[in-house]
Design an enzyme around this catalytic site. Structure first.
Site, PDB file in Angstrom:
ATOM      1  N   GLU A   1      -8.234  -8.437   8.859  1.00 18.86           N
ATOM      2  CA  GLU A   1      -9.502  -9.025   9.298  1.00 18.86           C
ATOM      3  C   GLU A   1      -9.770  -8.724  10.770  1.00 18.86           C
ATOM      4  O   GLU A   1      -8.883  -8.841  11.610  1.00 18.86           O
ATOM      5  CB  GLU A   1      -9.468 -10.542   9.071  1.00 18.86           C
TER       6      GLU A   1
ATOM      7  N   LYS B   1     -18.295 -13.020   4.816  1.00 22.70           N
ATOM      8  CA  LYS B   1     -17.401 -14.160   4.642  1.00 22.70           C
ATOM      9  C   LYS B   1     -18.192 -15.441   4.401  1.00 22.70           C
ATOM     10  O   LYS B   1     -19.087 -15.788   5.177  1.00 22.70           O
ATOM     11  CB  LYS B   1     -16.521 -14.297   5.882  1.00 22.70           C
TER      12      LYS B   1
ATOM     13  N   CYS C   1     -10.098 -13.892   4.468  1.00 24.96           N
ATOM     14  CA  CYS C   1      -9.289 -14.940   5.090  1.00 24.96           C
ATOM     15  C   CYS C   1      -9.535 -16.345   4.535  1.00 24.96           C
ATOM     16  O   CYS C   1      -9.027 -16.668   3.470  1.00 24.96           O
ATOM     17  CB  CYS C   1      -9.457 -14.905   6.601  1.00 24.96           C
TER      18      CYS C   1
END
Length: 287
Positions: free
Chosen positions: A40, A113, A150
């Site tokens: 990431e 995300k 994540c």
């Protein structure tokens, strides 16, 4: 399929970070990797440790300079490449965005995300607007990739929605580490919980999982590495170290998911008629 990943320690020298990434990608391709996954926000230090408007200068448009670099590299090497960038969508509007490149260098798709954390040392809500592209696998020449990022890794709903749309693999670029103020026992509990929940997604959906984390100390935060690849029963194919950079290729049998889902037909037995409350924030007792 041969999947390669780079577990890298980043510094404040962005140019050097990118050069080392490109060298690592070339080496993985030379060793036979067909799909390569990066961690990431791999171009820079993990800047979300502090809230500073100056850090927005790190963001860039998509397409933009980084997509040009990584797109050319994917085309040069003939690999599918999963990257993670700080996207400047418009003035004052930024996303944490995974970009997937096809073997011809074109952008196969992107994922913004969806789940954004706000913890000490991880002030992501200051920087990132939650994604608005939904949970949709990205079709590539090596398969349908369920790319998440994540904090998304803690949510079974995200993994399930990718699986229900035909994802053949779950991929998690990640930046996570220890709180140096926690006890060693608590640090290890958190690290193992991080791995365990993603192995659970593999089992529940009958899919392999690739999780790539950064490693090394960045401004006092030790990132715990432990990048790993597991199969559709949660079996560990490879687990990286907690403190060293690594460049790894793991062979994954995508056809194994078919057999695992025949043995454990979780999708068949889902009670979709009884899950309507899942879209509520919380179910109060008085209901």
């Amino acid at each position: 399929m041969k999947v390669g990943f780079l577990q890298q320690h980043n510094t404040a020298d962005i140019v050097n970070n990118i050069e080392r990434l490109c060298d690592g990608i070339r080496d993985l391709a030379k060793r036979g990797a067909e799909l390569i996954v990066l961690q990431e926000l791999h171009n820079s230090l993990y800047f979300c440790q502090v809230e500073s408007v100056e850090n927005f200068n790190l963001a860039e448009p998509i397409p933009g300079p980084s997509t040009d670099v990584y797109g050319r590299l994917a085309k040069e090497l003939g690999v599918v490449l999963v990257t993670s960038l700080f996207e400047r969508r418009a003035p004052g509007l930024y996303h944490n965005t995974a970009v997937v490149f096809e073997k011809d260098g074109t952008i196969a798709g992107k994922y913004r995300k969806m789940h954004i954390p706000d913890d000490p040392g991880y002030y992501e809500k200051f920087y990132f607007t939650p994604g608005d592209l939904g949970f949709h696998p990205i079709q590539t020449s090596v398969g349908r990739l369920g790319v998440l990022v994540c904090w998304d890794q803690w949510y079974p709903e995200a993994a399930r929605l990718m699986a229900l749309q035909g994802a053949e693999m779950l991929i998690y670029p990640t930046a996570i580490g220890y709180d140096p103020n926690d006890t060693q026992e608590e640090q290890q509990r958190q690290r193992m919980a991080w791995q365990t929940v993603m192995r659970g997604h593999a089992v529940a959906n009958g899919l392999p999982v690739v999780a790539v984390n950064r490693v090394g100390d960045e401004d006092g935060v030790p990132f715990w590495g432990t990048s790993f690849v597991c199969g559709p029963q949660g079996e560990i194919h490879y687990e990286a170290s907690t403190d060293e950079e690594e460049s790894i290729i793991v062979a994954i049998d995508l056809h194994r998911s078919e057999n695992v889902r025949r043995w454990w037909p979780f999708l068949r037995d889902r009670r979709i008629d009884s899950y309507t409350d899942i879209t509520r924030r919380f179910i109060d007792e008085e209901k």
